[in-house]
Design a protein around this motif. Sequence first.
Motif, PDB file in Angstrom:
ATOM      1  N   ALA A  93     -49.893  -7.476 -14.653  1.00  0.00           N
ATOM      2  CA  ALA A  93     -51.150  -6.948 -15.182  1.00  0.00           C
ATOM      3  C   ALA A  93     -51.191  -7.154 -16.686  1.00  0.00           C
ATOM      4  O   ALA A  93     -50.180  -6.971 -17.382  1.00  0.00           O
ATOM      5  N   GLY A  94     -52.356  -7.531 -17.209  1.00  0.00           N
ATOM      6  CA  GLY A  94     -52.524  -7.771 -18.638  1.00  0.00           C
ATOM      7  C   GLY A  94     -53.711  -7.029 -19.198  1.00  0.00           C
ATOM      8  O   GLY A  94     -54.732  -6.848 -18.520  1.00  0.00           O
ATOM      9  N   SER A  95     -53.601  -6.593 -20.473  1.00  0.00           N
ATOM     10  CA  SER A  95     -54.652  -5.853 -21.164  1.00  0.00           C
ATOM     11  C   SER A  95     -55.045  -6.600 -22.435  1.00  0.00           C
ATOM     12  O   SER A  95     -54.169  -6.997 -23.211  1.00  0.00           O
ATOM     13  N   CYS A  96     -56.346  -6.757 -22.643  1.00  0.00           N
ATOM     14  CA  CYS A  96     -56.856  -7.536 -23.769  1.00  0.00           C
ATOM     15  C   CYS A  96     -57.621  -6.640 -24.737  1.00  0.00           C
ATOM     16  O   CYS A  96     -58.707  -6.141 -24.405  1.00  0.00           O
ATOM     17  N   TRP A  97     -57.068  -6.474 -25.922  1.00  0.00           N
ATOM     18  CA  TRP A  97     -57.692  -5.627 -26.929  1.00  0.00           C
ATOM     19  C   TRP A  97     -58.995  -6.228 -27.440  1.00  0.00           C
ATOM     20  O   TRP A  97     -59.973  -5.511 -27.676  1.00  0.00           O
ATOM     21  N   GLY A  98     -59.044  -7.525 -27.612  1.00  0.00           N
ATOM     22  CA  GLY A  98     -60.200  -8.142 -28.241  1.00  0.00           C
ATOM     23  C   GLY A  98     -61.448  -8.138 -27.386  1.00  0.00           C
ATOM     24  O   GLY A  98     -62.551  -7.900 -27.888  1.00  0.00           O
ATOM     25  N   SER A  99     -61.291  -8.391 -26.097  1.00  0.00           N
ATOM     26  CA  SER A  99     -62.456  -8.551 -25.220  1.00  0.00           C
ATOM     27  C   SER A  99     -62.636  -7.406 -24.237  1.00  0.00           C
ATOM     28  O   SER A  99     -63.695  -7.293 -23.615  1.00  0.00           O
ATOM     29  N   HIS A 101     -60.835  -7.095 -21.475  1.00  0.00           N
ATOM     30  CA  HIS A 101     -60.459  -7.514 -20.129  1.00  0.00           C
ATOM     31  C   HIS A 101     -59.202  -6.789 -19.644  1.00  0.00           C
ATOM     32  O   HIS A 101     -58.247  -6.589 -20.405  1.00  0.00           O
ATOM     33  N   LEU A 102     -59.211  -6.412 -18.375  1.00  0.00           N
ATOM     34  CA  LEU A 102     -58.014  -6.066 -17.617  1.00  0.00           C
ATOM     35  C   LEU A 102     -57.901  -7.108 -16.523  1.00  0.00           C
ATOM     36  O   LEU A 102     -58.886  -7.409 -15.847  1.00  0.00           O
ATOM     37  N   PHE A 103     -56.699  -7.695 -16.365  1.00  0.00           N
ATOM     38  CA  PHE A 103     -56.544  -8.693 -15.310  1.00  0.00           C
ATOM     39  C   PHE A 103     -55.216  -8.500 -14.590  1.00  0.00           C
ATOM     40  O   PHE A 103     -54.283  -7.885 -15.124  1.00  0.00           O
ATOM     41  N   PHE A 118     -57.616 -10.238 -10.226  1.00  0.00           N
ATOM     42  CA  PHE A 118     -58.643  -9.342 -10.763  1.00  0.00           C
ATOM     43  C   PHE A 118     -58.813  -9.671 -12.238  1.00  0.00           C
ATOM     44  O   PHE A 118     -57.823  -9.855 -12.943  1.00  0.00           O
ATOM     45  N   SER A 119     -60.043  -9.747 -12.702  1.00  0.00           N
ATOM     46  CA  SER A 119     -60.310  -9.949 -14.130  1.00  0.00           C
ATOM     47  C   SER A 119     -61.691  -9.377 -14.429  1.00  0.00           C
ATOM     48  O   SER A 119     -62.695  -9.844 -13.883  1.00  0.00           O
ATOM     49  N   GLU A 120     -61.718  -8.355 -15.279  1.00  0.00           N
ATOM     50  CA  GLU A 120     -62.975  -7.658 -15.528  1.00  0.00           C
ATOM     51  C   GLU A 120     -62.918  -6.980 -16.892  1.00  0.00           C
ATOM     52  O   GLU A 120     -61.873  -6.458 -17.295  1.00  0.00           O
ATOM     53  N   VAL A 121     -64.046  -7.011 -17.604  1.00  0.00           N
ATOM     54  CA  VAL A 121     -64.190  -6.211 -18.821  1.00  0.00           C
ATOM     55  C   VAL A 121     -64.535  -4.794 -18.378  1.00  0.00           C
ATOM     56  O   VAL A 121     -65.585  -4.565 -17.781  1.00  0.00           O
TER      57      VAL A 121
END
Length: 345
Positions: A93-99, A101-103, A118-121
């Motif tokens: 699982a990855g977390s994106c601070w800039g956009s 997104h959780l994927f 899974f990939s969603e803002v």
Amino acid sequence: MKFWISGYSQENCPSVCLFDLDQYDSVWKTCLSNPSYLCFHGPFLFALGEFKEYGTLTSFRFQEGAWIPVDSLRTEGGALCHITTDPSMNFLAGSCWGSGHLFTVRLHPDGTFGPVLFSEVLDDGTGRKSRMHFSKILGQYLYAVNIELDAIFCFHQENGALRPASILQLPAGCGPRHFYADEQRQRFYCVTEYSSELLVIDSSSPENLRLLGRYPMLDPGFSGKSTGSTLAVSRDGQDLYCANRGEDTVVHFRLSPEGTPSLAGRYSCHGNCPRHIALLDDDRFVGIANQTSDEVILLERNRSDGALGEVPAFRIPFASPSFLEDAAFLENCLFWKTSFKEHVF
């Protein structure tokens, strides 16, 4: 005693290393672009790459005296800043601070990456900017922490496929960043970035998370700008340490048997911008990654009361460090009984 360090890339400097305190030198190192966070599973090392418009994942496997690159993947979502794997290593699982997104992405037994699951803002319907920073997988649930939305999203997960379960809305403007899950006490201890607080959350019911208390991390006399970063908890569950960037301190809370924090000490980080802290060498040291002063500091810890030394036990130069992790979990592995080889990637 060995531990991992990683950080942001600087020219002619390693960005990931396995440091041996006994030799006072790295026993393995490599150069990746902006590996601001690492995670581990068995003989595998997973590193992210943090970039404005996208993220990267790189996997390594330990063999023949070195960590050998296995696979890489470019991911959707800007400023990927945190990754974790489930206990069975079925997915990452990855977390994106800039956009925002959780994927999740499939992991194969050989350490290669499969399809994105899974990939969603993540959105709370308010129209505010979404900024993901952390996720935690606990059994059939995945918890995702969103700084800007002041929320913890809870999902049912099945081998990385996610469906919404609940959302805990936290105090406006606090900016939750990282949490530690105490499964015995059924508590989450969450550091906030914007308000520099420690939040205590009742996690006994995943679909009904509840905020129990707020504890300030800054000295009442501090008047400058400071942001909380992360936390670490001793193995016996008695001592919790939090880092403040700006005040540049590590704050010590003592936890009662029921899990209630009480302030026990405040210590200089002996540098600037403590982005990450970790307990090292069977809780003998608190390690501090001081990002903007290019140094890792080790403060010796008193095992009886959790107090930290006022003077650094060790100072280790490293360019823009942002992550630390004890390597003791590898010590008993058979593949560890060999010499290391440097690898440049």
